[in-house]
Scaffold this motif. Sequence first.
Motif, PDB file in Angstrom:
ATOM      1  N   TYR A  66       0.839  -1.204   0.000  1.00  0.00           N
ATOM      2  CA  TYR A  66       0.000   0.000   0.000  1.00  0.00           C
ATOM      3  C   TYR A  66       0.874   1.255   0.000  1.00  0.00           C
ATOM      4  CZ  TYR A  66      -3.180   3.634   1.539  1.00  0.00           C
ATOM      5  OH  TYR A  66      -3.887   4.805   1.636  1.00  0.00           O
ATOM      6  N   GLU A  67       1.834   1.304   0.916  1.00  0.00           N
ATOM      7  CA  GLU A  67       2.712   2.473   1.010  1.00  0.00           C
ATOM      8  C   GLU A  67       3.531   2.642  -0.272  1.00  0.00           C
ATOM      9  OE1 GLU A  67       5.592   4.580   4.310  1.00  0.00           O
ATOM     10  OE2 GLU A  67       5.308   2.405   4.399  1.00  0.00           O
ATOM     11  N   THR A  68       4.018   1.549  -0.820  1.00  0.00           N
ATOM     12  CA  THR A  68       4.785   1.604  -2.067  1.00  0.00           C
ATOM     13  C   THR A  68       3.923   2.145  -3.198  1.00  0.00           C
ATOM     14  OG1 THR A  68       6.183  -0.246  -1.383  1.00  0.00           O
ATOM     15  CG2 THR A  68       6.079   0.209  -3.737  1.00  0.00           C
ATOM     16  N   SER A  69       2.689   1.667  -3.289  1.00  0.00           N
ATOM     17  CA  SER A  69       1.799   2.132  -4.368  1.00  0.00           C
ATOM     18  C   SER A  69       1.507   3.617  -4.234  1.00  0.00           C
ATOM     19  CB  SER A  69       0.503   1.317  -4.392  1.00  0.00           C
ATOM     20  OG  SER A  69      -0.312   1.606  -3.275  1.00  0.00           O
ATOM     21  N   LYS A  70       1.324   4.104  -3.032  1.00  0.00           N
ATOM     22  CA  LYS A  70       1.050   5.539  -2.820  1.00  0.00           C
ATOM     23  C   LYS A  70       2.265   6.385  -3.153  1.00  0.00           C
ATOM     24  CE  LYS A  70      -3.179   5.419  -1.623  1.00  0.00           C
ATOM     25  NZ  LYS A  70      -4.114   5.746  -2.671  1.00  0.00           N
ATOM     26  N   ARG A  71       3.423   5.953  -2.713  1.00  0.00           N
ATOM     27  CA  ARG A  71       4.637   6.750  -2.929  1.00  0.00           C
ATOM     28  C   ARG A  71       5.039   6.823  -4.397  1.00  0.00           C
ATOM     29  NH1 ARG A  71       6.342   8.630   1.794  1.00  0.00           N
ATOM     30  NH2 ARG A  71       6.003   7.351   3.613  1.00  0.00           N
ATOM     31  N   LEU A  72       4.743   5.772  -5.158  1.00  0.00           N
ATOM     32  CA  LEU A  72       5.163   5.726  -6.561  1.00  0.00           C
ATOM     33  C   LEU A  72       4.026   6.003  -7.543  1.00  0.00           C
ATOM     34  CD1 LEU A  72       7.496   2.598  -6.456  1.00  0.00           C
ATOM     35  CD2 LEU A  72       8.136   5.004  -6.342  1.00  0.00           C
ATOM     36  N   SER A  73       2.837   6.270  -7.015  1.00  0.00           N
ATOM     37  CA  SER A  73       1.655   6.512  -7.859  1.00  0.00           C
ATOM     38  C   SER A  73       1.407   5.346  -8.815  1.00  0.00           C
ATOM     39  CB  SER A  73       1.798   7.808  -8.647  1.00  0.00           C
ATOM     40  OG  SER A  73       1.878   8.904  -7.788  1.00  0.00           O
ATOM     41  N   ILE A  74       1.398   4.167  -8.236  1.00  0.00           N
ATOM     42  CA  ILE A  74       1.087   2.952  -9.004  1.00  0.00           C
ATOM     43  C   ILE A  74      -0.105   2.286  -8.343  1.00  0.00           C
ATOM     44  CG2 ILE A  74       3.456   2.583  -9.809  1.00  0.00           C
ATOM     45  CD1 ILE A  74       3.710   0.472  -7.562  1.00  0.00           C
ATOM     46  N   SER A  75      -0.712   1.350  -9.024  1.00  0.00           N
ATOM     47  CA  SER A  75      -1.864   0.668  -8.437  1.00  0.00           C
ATOM     48  C   SER A  75      -1.388  -0.302  -7.349  1.00  0.00           C
ATOM     49  CB  SER A  75      -2.641  -0.084  -9.511  1.00  0.00           C
ATOM     50  OG  SER A  75      -1.937  -1.228  -9.923  1.00  0.00           O
ATOM     51  N   PRO A  76      -2.208  -0.472  -6.310  1.00  0.00           N
ATOM     52  CA  PRO A  76      -1.850  -1.441  -5.271  1.00  0.00           C
ATOM     53  C   PRO A  76      -1.659  -2.851  -5.835  1.00  0.00           C
ATOM     54  CG  PRO A  76      -3.639  -0.040  -4.512  1.00  0.00           C
ATOM     55  CD  PRO A  76      -3.422   0.270  -5.975  1.00  0.00           C
ATOM     56  N   SER A  77      -2.439  -3.205  -6.865  1.00  0.00           N
ATOM     57  CA  SER A  77      -2.301  -4.548  -7.436  1.00  0.00           C
ATOM     58  C   SER A  77      -0.939  -4.730  -8.112  1.00  0.00           C
ATOM     59  CB  SER A  77      -3.437  -4.845  -8.417  1.00  0.00           C
ATOM     60  OG  SER A  77      -3.408  -3.960  -9.509  1.00  0.00           O
ATOM     61  N   THR A  78      -0.398  -3.659  -8.698  1.00  0.00           N
ATOM     62  CA  THR A  78       0.937  -3.746  -9.295  1.00  0.00           C
ATOM     63  C   THR A  78       1.986  -3.992  -8.211  1.00  0.00           C
ATOM     64  OG1 THR A  78       0.310  -2.316 -11.131  1.00  0.00           O
ATOM     65  CG2 THR A  78       2.673  -2.513 -10.673  1.00  0.00           C
TER      66      THR A  78
END
Length: 133
Positions: A66-78
């Motif tokens: 979740y944190e990675t997806s938010k920081r990189l503006s990617i989807s949580p599924s990615t």
Amino acid sequence: MPHISAKKIKANVLEDLEKNIDIFLTDTSIKQRHGVFKEIITETERIMLAKRIAMVFLLEKGFSTYETSKRLSISPSTAERYQLTISRGKYKQTLSMLKKFKNTNRFLRILTEIISIPFEARRKSFKKTMDNL
């Protein structure tokens, strides 16, 4: 996502292609490789590559998907797909290279700059993450 031909390439042809690309890129100077990289790889593809490297880096450092997806503006599924792939033992070469460079301020600065190009508002968030590592 780049569009490629739907026509499948035979495994032996793909292997030969990869070997020749490796030779092409390793038998040149850093300046020549940089030039080819800038000419052939679009800005979007360079950002996508940087995000993939950053994703592996952050997930390996223990950041949640979740944190990675938010920081990189990617989807949580990615992020979840990458986490699963890492847990299955993939990205060994990438992780090996990251272990060599993860404490190098220059690498993190470049990664931060590349990722922040189209996402200026998100830059502080990612930069803060990198500063805290």
